[in-house]
Motif scaffolding. Structure first.
Motif, PDB file in Angstrom:
ATOM      1  N   GLY A 296      28.870  36.762  37.608  1.00  0.00           N
ATOM      2  CA  GLY A 296      28.319  38.198  37.100  1.00  0.00           C
ATOM      3  C   GLY A 296      28.356  38.163  35.553  1.00  0.00           C
ATOM      4  O   GLY A 296      28.252  39.284  35.132  1.00  0.00           O
ATOM      5  N   GLU A 297      28.489  37.242  34.894  1.00  0.00           N
ATOM      6  CA  GLU A 297      28.584  37.507  33.392  1.00  0.00           C
ATOM      7  C   GLU A 297      27.309  37.842  32.756  1.00  0.00           C
ATOM      8  O   GLU A 297      27.413  38.438  31.760  1.00  0.00           O
ATOM      9  CB  GLU A 297      28.938  35.758  32.861  1.00  0.00           C
TER      10      GLU A 297
ATOM     11  N   TYR B 176      29.546  41.880  45.575  1.00  0.00           N
ATOM     12  CA  TYR B 176      30.582  41.719  44.286  1.00  0.00           C
ATOM     13  C   TYR B 176      29.885  41.999  42.941  1.00  0.00           C
ATOM     14  O   TYR B 176      30.312  42.808  42.140  1.00  0.00           O
ATOM     15  CB  TYR B 176      30.889  40.380  44.156  1.00  0.00           C
ATOM     16  N   ARG B 177      28.528  41.441  42.792  1.00  0.00           N
ATOM     17  CA  ARG B 177      27.626  42.052  41.579  1.00  0.00           C
ATOM     18  C   ARG B 177      27.563  43.493  41.375  1.00  0.00           C
ATOM     19  O   ARG B 177      27.655  44.019  40.329  1.00  0.00           O
ATOM     20  CB  ARG B 177      26.410  41.196  41.862  1.00  0.00           C
ATOM     21  N   GLY B 178      27.188  44.121  42.544  1.00  0.00           N
ATOM     22  CA  GLY B 178      27.250  45.694  42.605  1.00  0.00           C
ATOM     23  C   GLY B 178      28.517  46.164  41.951  1.00  0.00           C
ATOM     24  O   GLY B 178      28.573  47.210  41.416  1.00  0.00           O
ATOM     25  N   GLN B 179      29.515  45.591  42.764  1.00  0.00           N
ATOM     26  CA  GLN B 179      30.805  46.183  42.132  1.00  0.00           C
ATOM     27  C   GLN B 179      31.207  46.067  40.792  1.00  0.00           C
ATOM     28  O   GLN B 179      31.684  46.910  39.964  1.00  0.00           O
ATOM     29  CB  GLN B 179      32.056  45.656  43.206  1.00  0.00           C
ATOM     30  N   LEU B 180      30.947  44.758  40.251  1.00  0.00           N
ATOM     31  CA  LEU B 180      31.178  44.598  38.888  1.00  0.00           C
ATOM     32  C   LEU B 180      30.457  45.264  38.277  1.00  0.00           C
ATOM     33  O   LEU B 180      30.557  45.807  36.923  1.00  0.00           O
ATOM     34  CB  LEU B 180      30.628  42.764  38.624  1.00  0.00           C
ATOM     35  N   TRP B 181      29.078  45.582  38.420  1.00  0.00           N
ATOM     36  CA  TRP B 181      27.990  46.329  37.381  1.00  0.00           C
ATOM     37  C   TRP B 181      28.628  47.743  37.623  1.00  0.00           C
ATOM     38  O   TRP B 181      28.805  48.506  36.389  1.00  0.00           O
ATOM     39  CB  TRP B 181      26.731  46.403  38.266  1.00  0.00           C
ATOM     40  N   GLN B 182      28.874  48.391  38.440  1.00  0.00           N
ATOM     41  CA  GLN B 182      29.369  49.950  38.313  1.00  0.00           C
ATOM     42  C   GLN B 182      30.619  50.167  37.763  1.00  0.00           C
ATOM     43  O   GLN B 182      30.871  50.782  37.085  1.00  0.00           O
ATOM     44  CB  GLN B 182      29.469  50.346  39.996  1.00  0.00           C
ATOM     45  N   THR B 183      31.512  49.035  37.952  1.00  0.00           N
ATOM     46  CA  THR B 183      33.102  49.256  37.228  1.00  0.00           C
ATOM     47  C   THR B 183      32.755  48.883  35.494  1.00  0.00           C
ATOM     48  O   THR B 183      33.283  49.607  35.008  1.00  0.00           O
ATOM     49  CB  THR B 183      34.254  47.979  37.712  1.00  0.00           C
TER      50      THR B 183
END
Length: 202
Positions: free
Chosen positions: A107-108, A183-190
């Protein structure tokens, strides 16, 4: 990329292939405004889509103005890379180390693009995002026959292809892809929330 000697840094996955004309066109476009990230593959968060079950993440490619550009093929300033590490503490402990899916810092590309949005600010011409996806460029993924494995078992995003409900490896690939997208969606929102909450020194 912090050790690069040039001001511009090219990121690409090792299974991406492209024409020299595509690279030339991307660099010319980037040269018009280096205060952004430019690449072939873009993504936008889709929280408003009721059918999306991956925390808003969608693999649908975007056209031109994009919130995120993927590291499959993109160009950016070396200083943007330095900023990535400057802000990485915002996600390091709980999101990357604790909840991370796949290789470290999966997700970098999302975080790097969001950091670019943060440090450069919104575009002056009213577009929603500075980052720019050139989805028409002649870029493609290397043929699977060049891989020494099948079923996408070593692909971060699962490498899902076709429909084979009777094959347990197909199901394994599907679940790996779904975890990856969520996971990518979670990382994006956070990341968006925490970058927006920063109080930068003047």
């Amino acid at each position: 990329c912090q050790l690069a000697k040039n001001d511009w840094v090219l990121h690409l996955d090792d299974d991406m292939e492209f024409t020299s004309a595509a690279l030339d066109e991307m660099l010319i476009e980037y040269g018009r405004n280096p205060r952004r990230i430019v690449g072939r593959f873009g993504r936008n968060l889709q929280l408003e889509d009721p059918t999306n079950t991956f925390n808003g993440y969608s693999s649908t490619s975007t056209h031109k103005s994009s919130e995120v550009v993927l590291t499959k093929l993109m160009v950016m300033e070396r200083e943007t890379c330095s900023s990535f590490f400057q802000y990485s503490h915002l996600l390091w402990d709980d999101v990357v180390l604790h909840d991370g899916e796949g290789p470290l810092w999966n997700g970098e590309d999302i975080f790097m693009s969001l950091v670019a949005n943060h440090i450069y600010g919104p575009p002056a011409d009213g577009r929603p995002f500075n980052n720019y996806a050139m989805d028409w460029l002649d870029v493609w993924q290397a043929d699977d026959s060049l891989k020494d494995y099948n079923n996408g078992k070593l692909d971060i995003s699962g490498g899902l292809k076709g429909l084979n409900l009777l094959d347990w490896k197909w199901w394994q690939t599907l679940f790996r892809r779904n975890r990856h997208y969520s996971y990518r969606g979670q990382l994006w929102q956070t990341a968006k929330e925490r970058l927006a909450g920063l109080v930068e020194p003047k």
